[in-house]
Design a protein around this motif. Structure first.
Motif, mmCIF file in Angstrom:
data_model
loop_
_atom_site.group_PDB
_atom_site.id
_atom_site.type_symbol
_atom_site.label_atom_id
_atom_site.label_comp_id
_atom_site.label_asym_id
_atom_site.label_seq_id
_atom_site.Cartn_x
_atom_site.Cartn_y
_atom_site.Cartn_z
ATOM 1 N N ILE A 70 4.099 22.793 -64.620
ATOM 2 C CA ILE A 70 2.738 22.274 -64.768
ATOM 3 C C ILE A 70 2.179 22.779 -66.088
ATOM 4 C CG2 ILE A 70 0.439 22.157 -63.754
ATOM 5 C CD1 ILE A 70 1.688 22.699 -61.041
ATOM 6 N N HIS A 71 1.925 21.868 -67.033
ATOM 7 C CA HIS A 71 1.483 22.263 -68.361
ATOM 8 C C HIS A 71 0.062 22.792 -68.371
ATOM 9 C CE1 HIS A 71 4.646 19.620 -70.618
ATOM 10 N NE2 HIS A 71 5.180 20.512 -69.815
ATOM 11 N N GLY A 72 -0.736 22.429 -67.389
ATOM 12 C CA GLY A 72 -2.145 22.810 -67.421
ATOM 13 C C GLY A 72 -2.421 24.239 -67.014
ATOM 14 N N ARG A 73 -1.429 24.943 -66.499
ATOM 15 C CA ARG A 73 -1.633 26.319 -66.054
ATOM 16 C C ARG A 73 -1.494 27.253 -67.247
ATOM 17 N NH1 ARG A 73 1.606 26.773 -60.243
ATOM 18 N NH2 ARG A 73 0.307 25.272 -59.101
ATOM 19 N N VAL A 74 -2.609 27.731 -67.735
ATOM 20 C CA VAL A 74 -2.614 28.601 -68.903
ATOM 21 C C VAL A 74 -3.420 29.851 -68.598
ATOM 22 C CG1 VAL A 74 -2.328 26.714 -70.548
ATOM 23 C CG2 VAL A 74 -4.627 27.412 -69.871
ATOM 24 N N TYR A 75 -3.168 30.878 -69.384
ATOM 25 C CA TYR A 75 -3.885 32.142 -69.273
ATOM 26 C C TYR A 75 -4.202 32.628 -70.675
ATOM 27 C CZ TYR A 75 -4.579 37.183 -68.779
ATOM 28 O OH TYR A 75 -5.064 38.454 -68.868
ATOM 29 N N ILE A 76 -5.466 32.993 -70.913
ATOM 30 C CA ILE A 76 -5.923 33.447 -72.225
ATOM 31 C C ILE A 76 -6.463 34.863 -72.060
ATOM 32 C CG2 ILE A 76 -7.415 32.946 -74.189
ATOM 33 C CD1 ILE A 76 -7.490 30.058 -73.320
ATOM 34 N N PRO A 77 -5.740 35.862 -72.512
ATOM 35 C CA PRO A 77 -6.185 37.243 -72.282
ATOM 36 C C PRO A 77 -7.546 37.552 -72.880
ATOM 37 C CG PRO A 77 -3.889 37.171 -73.021
ATOM 38 C CD PRO A 77 -4.439 35.800 -73.187
ATOM 39 N N GLU A 78 -7.813 37.082 -74.107
ATOM 40 C CA GLU A 78 -9.095 37.389 -74.741
ATOM 41 C C GLU A 78 -10.266 36.831 -73.946
ATOM 42 O OE1 GLU A 78 -6.514 36.063 -76.156
ATOM 43 O OE2 GLU A 78 -5.997 37.071 -78.057
ATOM 44 N N ILE A 79 -10.127 35.599 -73.483
ATOM 45 C CA ILE A 79 -11.205 34.986 -72.708
ATOM 46 C C ILE A 79 -11.354 35.675 -71.353
ATOM 47 C CG2 ILE A 79 -12.024 32.827 -71.713
ATOM 48 C CD1 ILE A 79 -12.083 32.899 -74.739
ATOM 49 N N ASN A 80 -10.250 36.118 -70.773
ATOM 50 C CA ASN A 80 -10.320 36.814 -69.488
ATOM 51 C C ASN A 80 -11.095 38.125 -69.618
ATOM 52 O OD1 ASN A 80 -9.599 37.038 -66.697
ATOM 53 N ND2 ASN A 80 -8.097 38.582 -67.274
ATOM 54 N N TRP A 81 -10.816 38.897 -70.660
ATOM 55 C CA TRP A 81 -11.560 40.137 -70.892
ATOM 56 C C TRP A 81 -13.032 39.842 -71.181
ATOM 57 C CZ3 TRP A 81 -10.254 45.080 -70.095
ATOM 58 C CH2 TRP A 81 -8.907 45.383 -69.935
ATOM 59 N N MET A 82 -13.287 38.778 -71.927
ATOM 60 C CA MET A 82 -14.669 38.430 -72.252
ATOM 61 C C MET A 82 -15.455 38.060 -70.998
ATOM 62 S SD MET A 82 -15.956 35.624 -75.039
ATOM 63 C CE MET A 82 -14.804 36.319 -76.221
ATOM 64 N N LEU A 83 -14.828 37.303 -70.102
ATOM 65 C CA LEU A 83 -15.496 36.941 -68.849
ATOM 66 C C LEU A 83 -15.774 38.176 -67.997
ATOM 67 C CD1 LEU A 83 -13.546 33.704 -67.834
ATOM 68 C CD2 LEU A 83 -15.885 33.854 -68.687
ATOM 69 N N MET A 84 -14.828 39.120 -67.974
ATOM 70 C CA MET A 84 -15.047 40.328 -67.201
ATOM 71 C C MET A 84 -16.228 41.133 -67.748
ATOM 72 S SD MET A 84 -12.616 43.662 -66.669
ATOM 73 C CE MET A 84 -13.207 44.280 -68.243
ATOM 74 N N ILE A 85 -16.284 41.281 -69.072
ATOM 75 C CA ILE A 85 -17.372 42.050 -69.680
ATOM 76 C C ILE A 85 -18.722 41.379 -69.432
ATOM 77 C CG2 ILE A 85 -18.308 42.846 -71.885
ATOM 78 C CD1 ILE A 85 -15.424 43.185 -72.844
ATOM 79 N N LEU A 86 -18.759 40.042 -69.579
ATOM 80 C CA LEU A 86 -20.018 39.329 -69.350
ATOM 81 C C LEU A 86 -20.454 39.427 -67.887
ATOM 82 C CD1 LEU A 86 -19.465 36.118 -71.518
ATOM 83 C CD2 LEU A 86 -20.970 38.046 -72.020
ATOM 84 N N THR A 87 -19.477 39.344 -66.969
ATOM 85 C CA THR A 87 -19.815 39.437 -65.545
ATOM 86 C C THR A 87 -20.401 40.799 -65.205
ATOM 87 O OG1 THR A 87 -18.066 37.864 -64.996
ATOM 88 C CG2 THR A 87 -18.911 39.222 -63.213
ATOM 89 N N LEU A 88 -19.752 41.863 -65.685
ATOM 90 C CA LEU A 88 -20.269 43.206 -65.415
ATOM 91 C C LEU A 88 -21.620 43.429 -66.083
ATOM 92 C CD1 LEU A 88 -16.996 45.328 -65.772
ATOM 93 C CD2 LEU A 88 -18.138 44.591 -63.678
ATOM 94 N N THR A 89 -21.791 42.875 -67.277
ATOM 95 C CA THR A 89 -23.064 43.039 -67.980
ATOM 96 C C THR A 89 -24.207 42.378 -67.227
ATOM 97 O OG1 THR A 89 -21.897 43.113 -70.101
ATOM 98 C CG2 THR A 89 -24.261 42.654 -70.158
ATOM 99 N N VAL A 90 -23.965 41.163 -66.728
ATOM 100 C CA VAL A 90 -25.011 40.456 -65.980
ATOM 101 C C VAL A 90 -25.310 41.169 -64.666
ATOM 102 C CG1 VAL A 90 -25.541 38.306 -64.774
ATOM 103 C CG2 VAL A 90 -24.539 38.231 -67.055
ATOM 104 N N ALA A 91 -24.252 41.605 -63.951
ATOM 105 C CA ALA A 91 -24.467 42.254 -62.654
ATOM 106 C C ALA A 91 -25.197 43.589 -62.806
ATOM 107 C CB ALA A 91 -23.132 42.460 -61.947
ATOM 108 N N VAL A 92 -24.813 44.367 -63.801
ATOM 109 C CA VAL A 92 -25.448 45.672 -64.005
ATOM 110 C C VAL A 92 -26.818 45.529 -64.648
ATOM 111 C CG1 VAL A 92 -25.219 47.894 -65.180
ATOM 112 C CG2 VAL A 92 -23.225 46.837 -64.126
ATOM 113 N N GLY A 93 -26.947 44.549 -65.536
ATOM 114 C CA GLY A 93 -28.206 44.415 -66.254
ATOM 115 C C GLY A 93 -29.349 43.866 -65.425
#
Length: 482
Positions: A88-111
């Motif tokens: 399946i060609h559509g299954r991709v993983y982007i490490p930079e975007i994954n880390w960015m989403l984690m940081i944004l999620t924690l920032t919103v939850a803590v902030g």
């Protein structure tokens, strides 16, 4: 209730709960509900947690897919894309975007420290997506489904009126957390605009500073330099003409390869490109110059890693082009230099006999033509492949079939192509530094000198994304004043 706060207000939920008190035998009903709540609180908690994980994975996967498609269209900086599935060609993983989403999620939850503000942000984001989807659906009706414009307008106005009413109500919650999705949207839109603007300016510079063909023809087949054995693949974004990095290279280093191929990778705005229509081959100068052009077309969902034998397919495509040109199936080079391109189908390559291909043992330790490739370079490549086994490629040997009817000029050109392939392939890419002109406005200098330069320095190098072996890579530094 937390998930529904994006769609239903706290008042509506309170009304729903108050209805229970108006039912007959409300006291017994409340006792039953309280007992059930105490009994199923942990199962419900587990189910709710799993549901949140599933919802978050859907958002993460969609973000990966959108970023990959935007990168294919040249609207997002280059990032590392890992394909997790061979089927399946559509299954991709982007490490930079994954880390960015984690940081944004924690920032919103803590902030925020408040689920109400998170619900307001979620509700505004969902309703905005619904409105944008309606607008895009209207465009699909007109340009894809070929429906009438009036029908698309009626569709858009009908749903826009409904969704606009909800969205206008959600905008009241902008000070209470709704500003977060708006701020993030503006930031990512700014990044995409700066990258796309700088990329277009760089492409326009290449387009307006192409090497004149008369200048190359005036140098003669030797190009006024030493032609060394081997094939030089010059990567450029230009589909026509010779890029300025070529003249910059030959004026500073008076040597180049016997066979030159100007490779242009084009990502067209379609999901996939059929392998039968992927390669376009043409000739830049007359036959003695041994200069060709290859345009490889990819859809924004196609994988560059699929063509692990790109180098071998390119040689076979050029050989097929030479054969087709000899029998008059393509435009003669004397009629149009660097003009029409010919589609070389992979099916034709496999069915024709322009070259005989034999696979060699990967552990074979002798270079095919020791006189044209130094033993030092060969030993370096062997040690490099031993240290990086995942980058090892199949070793193919090309031979000209015995055909008495073959034109001697065609046979000579094919022989030069095979010998150049056996001598080695070098990848030449431009390592450009884009600068704004002194006469540019302050805003343009800010975008190019700071914004675009920062993104280029911190994004993934193009050679890494193309899976080019570092031992065969030559980068030509050049400053672009746009």
């Amino acid at each position: 209730m937390f998930a529904d706060l994006g769609h239903f207000t706290a008042c509506s939920i309170r009304v729903f709960v108050q209805v229970i008190f108006l039912l007959p035998n409300s006291s017994s009903l409340i006792m039953i509900l309280a007992c059930l709540a105490d009994a199923v609180i942990w199962p419900v908690f587990i189910i709710a947690t799993l549901a949140a994980i599933v919802a978050s994975q859907a958002i993460i996967s969609a973000t990966f897919s959108i970023v990959k498609q935007c990168q294919g269209l040249g609207c997002f900086p280059r990032v590392k894309i890992v394909h997790t599935s061979k089927q399946i060609h559509g299954r991709v993983y982007i490490p930079e975007i994954n880390w960015m989403l984690m940081i944004l999620t924690l920032t919103v939850a803590v902030g925020f420290h408040d689920t109400n503000k998170i619900g307001n942000a979620y509700g505004l984001a969902v309703l905005s997506v619904m409105l944008i989807t309606t607008f895009l659906m209207a465009l699909v009706m007109v340009f894809v489904w070929q429906r009438s414009v009036a029908l698309a307008v009626v569709f858009f106005l009908f749903f826009w009126f409904i969704e606009g009413a909800y969205l206008s109500a959600a905008y009241i919650k902008v000070p209470q957390g709704g500003w977060v999705p708006l701020a993030l949207s503006l930031i990512f839109m700014l990044i995409m605009f700066v990258w796309h603007y700088g990329t277009c300016k760089k492409y326009n510079f290449d387009l307006h500073n192409k090497v004149p063909l008369k200048w190359i023809l005036g140098l003669g087949p030797s190009l006024g330099i030493v032609r060394v054995p081997g094939i030089g693949l010059i990567y450029s974004e230009l589909a026509t003409g010779v890029p300025p990095i070529f003249s910059h290279f030959v004026t500073n280093l008076r040597a180049f390869h016997n066979v030159l191929v100007f490779v242009c990778l084009k990502f067209v705005p379609v999901p996939h490109v059929s392998p039968a229509e992927r390669f376009l081959i043409g000739r830049i100068c007359p036959r003695p110059y041994r200069m060709y052009r290859c345009i490889a077309r990819y859809g924004y969902k196609d994988l560059l890693g699929d063509d692990e034998n790109f180098e071998n397919l390119l040689i076979q495509s050029i050989a097929e082009f030479i054969q087709m040109e000899a029998v008059g199936l393509v435009t003669s080079p004397e009629m149009a230099y660097d003009g029409r391109m010919t589609v070389i189908s992979s099916r034709n390559i496999q069915s024709t006999t322009s070259l005989t291909v034999t696979e060699e043992d990967e552990d074979g330790a002798s270079p095919p033509i020791p006189t044209s490739k130094s033993s030092t370079l060969y030993s370096l490549r062997m040690s490099y492949e031993e240290e990086n086994p995942q980058l090892r490629r199949r070793q193919l040997r090309f031979q000209i079939p015995q055909c008495p009817a073959m034109d001697p000029a065609v046979a000579e050109e094919l022989t030069d192509l095979i010998q150049a392939k056996e001598a080695g392939v070098a990848y030449i890419m431009g390592h450009s530094y884009v600068k704004a002109r002194r006469s540019s406005s302050f805003l343009k200098k800010l975008i190019i000198d700071f914004g675009y330069s920062f993104l280029r320095k911190n994004c993934r190098a193009s050679a890494v994304g193309l899976h080019i072996p570092q031992i065969s890579l030559i980068e030509v530094g050049m400053v672009y004043y746009v």
